[in-house]
Design an enzyme around this catalytic site. Structure first.
Site, short mmCIF file in Angstrom:
data_model
loop_
_atom_site.label_atom_id
_atom_site.label_comp_id
_atom_site.label_asym_id
_atom_site.label_seq_id
_atom_site.Cartn_x
_atom_site.Cartn_y
_atom_site.Cartn_z
N VAL A 72 40.17 40.14 79.03
CA VAL A 72 38.78 39.88 79.39
C VAL A 72 38.16 39.07 78.25
O VAL A 72 38.36 39.38 77.08
CB VAL A 72 37.98 41.19 79.60
CG1 VAL A 72 36.52 40.89 79.90
CG2 VAL A 72 38.60 42.02 80.72
N GLY A 73 37.44 38.01 78.61
CA GLY A 73 36.81 37.16 77.59
C GLY A 73 35.41 37.63 77.24
O GLY A 73 35.03 38.78 77.46
N THR A 85 30.03 29.60 76.57
CA THR A 85 31.29 29.18 77.21
C THR A 85 32.23 28.65 76.13
O THR A 85 31.79 28.03 75.17
CB THR A 85 31.05 28.12 78.29
OG1 THR A 85 32.32 27.67 78.80
CG2 THR A 85 30.28 26.90 77.78
N GLY A 86 33.52 28.92 76.32
CA GLY A 86 34.49 28.48 75.32
C GLY A 86 35.60 29.51 75.22
O GLY A 86 35.70 30.39 76.08
N THR A 87 36.41 29.43 74.20
CA THR A 87 37.50 30.40 74.05
C THR A 87 36.90 31.75 73.65
O THR A 87 36.43 31.93 72.52
CB THR A 87 38.53 29.89 73.03
OG1 THR A 87 38.96 28.59 73.45
CG2 THR A 87 39.73 30.82 72.96
N GLY A 88 36.89 32.66 74.62
CA GLY A 88 36.10 33.88 74.52
C GLY A 88 36.40 34.75 73.32
O GLY A 88 35.51 35.46 72.83
N THR A 126 33.60 27.72 83.12
CA THR A 126 32.71 28.88 83.26
C THR A 126 31.30 28.40 83.55
O THR A 126 30.90 27.34 83.10
CB THR A 126 32.73 29.65 81.91
OG1 THR A 126 34.02 30.21 81.76
CG2 THR A 126 31.67 30.73 81.83
N1 ASP Z 1 34.49 32.08 77.80
C1 ASP Z 1 35.37 32.19 78.92
C2 ASP Z 1 36.43 33.21 78.59
O1 ASP Z 1 36.92 33.21 77.49
C3 ASP Z 1 36.03 30.92 79.31
C4 ASP Z 1 35.16 29.70 79.31
O2 ASP Z 1 33.99 29.77 78.98
O3 ASP Z 1 35.66 28.64 79.64
O4 ASP Z 1 36.81 33.96 79.46
#
Ligand code: ASP
Length: 354
Positions: A247-248, A269-272, A218
């Site tokens: 949707v994240g 950014t990360g596991t939304g 992301t």
């Molecule tokens: N945060 C984003 C989501 O969960 C993914 C990411 O940041 O890598 O959609």
């Protein structure tokens, strides 16, 4: 006693002497921080050419954004300019190079927010707009709404005259192979190769990076302009093999993206899912605004204490109107870069870099 809201003046007066001294150097100067995703990004598994490509791409995006700031442009324009460069770069999980859904589609999310006015625009699950971030901005500027999703957002994009592309424009072999690998592992059906994609290579790809890395990538940017206004933007393909219109956090105002001149601008950014539950971006700003925490401490509190407590993974970048810059992440790496007017460009990937 309730704390009177004194706006920027109050916030600035409440700063510690140390922060105030550091801040003096940046007063009236522009600054920018950006990220290109956080995740299992490790030196040991990184090919030197790929690493060099990422560093060059981060620098190129930063320069596109700071060029806007340097000619006196707004933080909002700078955020959009830097993100568009990363959306076009197949290295990142945004625009071209985005990850695929479980059924082999590209569904993009983005948000942008203006710290001076609290205006915001966001889109989710859009499928044909070349620059998702510009669509989010169009939602902010050309509609009475904040958040559009799915077919309606695609329709608005066409009506607003944004550049439309076929789904195959976003296709990259690397992401496709990564999807196939994940679906096989999960025992899920493999969708047909997308229409318009180049024919499948005869030889398997020489290097498919660790699967985990593909869940990230992301992009996000926060900026401060010379007028003292901050803005934030985030753009993503979401998580690989997502299903059911998932949707994240990225397009969710307050979760993956937030900006207010009263506190700070943040892109995460990360596991939304974890970032939504904790409203991470707004949480950092709340700590700055109501607890008068220095930005770095607020970012670390949310990432290393609150996110870690939920076993969430990821990171964020942040900036304040008085020129504090921060990044924080609990993953082995986060693609990132920053610069303050008059200073040098700093690019980082791994946790052990400054
Ligand atoms: N945060 C984003 C989501 O969960 C993914 C990411 O940041 O890598 O959609």
């Amino acid at each position: 006693m309730r704390r009177a809201k004194t706006g920027m003046v109050g916030a600035v007066m409440a700063l510690s002497a140390v922060t105030a001294a550091a801040q003096a150097k940046t007063q009236g100067h522009w600054a920018m921080v950006l990220h290109g995703g956080a995740g299992i990004i490790e030196r040991a598994s990184m090919n030197p050419q790929t690493e060099a490509d990422y560093r060059a791409a981060l620098k190129q995006a930063l320069e596109a954004g700071t060029a806007v700031l340097d000619r006196g442009g707004s933080s909002l324009d700078a955020v959009e300019a830097a993100i568009r460069v990363m959306e076009d770069n197949p290295l990142f999980n945004a625009g071209r190079g985005a990850v695929f859904t479980a059924d082999g589609k590209i569904q993009l999310d983005a948000a942008i927010m203006d710290g001076a006015t609290l205006r915001a625009g966001a889109v989710a699950d859009v499928t044909h707009t070349r620059y998702t971030i510009s669509l989010a901005r169009a939602v902010m500027e050309k509609t009475p709404f904040v958040f559009l999703a799915g077919a309606g957002a695609d329709e608005f994009s066409r009506q607003a005259g944004l550049e439309q592309v076929d789904q195959s424009f976003f296709f990259t072999e690397r992401r496709w192979q990564s999807l196939v690998k994940q679906l096989k592992k999960e025992g899920l059906p493999i969708p047909p190769r997308p229409e318009g994609a180049p024919p499948e290579p005869k030889e398997p790809m020489a290097e498919i990076e660790p699967e985990e890395a593909h869940k990230f990538g992301t992009v996000g940017v926060v900026a401060l302009d010379r007028a003292g206004n901050i803005a934030a933007g985030t753009s993503t393909g979401g998580t690989q093999a997502k299903r059911w219109g998932r949707v994240g956090d990225s397009p969710v105002i307050g979760a993956g993206t937030y900006a207010s001149n009263q506190s700070c601008a943040v892109s995460a950014t990360g596991t939304g899912e974890y970032f939504i539950r904790l409203t991470v971006a707004r949480e950092v700003c709340a700590l700055v605004e109501y607890k008068n925490m220095p930005l770095r401490a607020a970012a670390d509190e949310v990432i290393h204490t609150e996110l870690a407590a939920l076993h969430g993974d990821g990171g964020l970048i942040a900036i304040t109107p008085d020129g504090q810059l921060a990044w924080s992440f609990n993953t082995p790496g986060m693609y990132r870069a920053r610069q303050v007017e008059g200073g040098t460009i700093e690019v980082g990937i791994y946790a052990d870099e400054p």
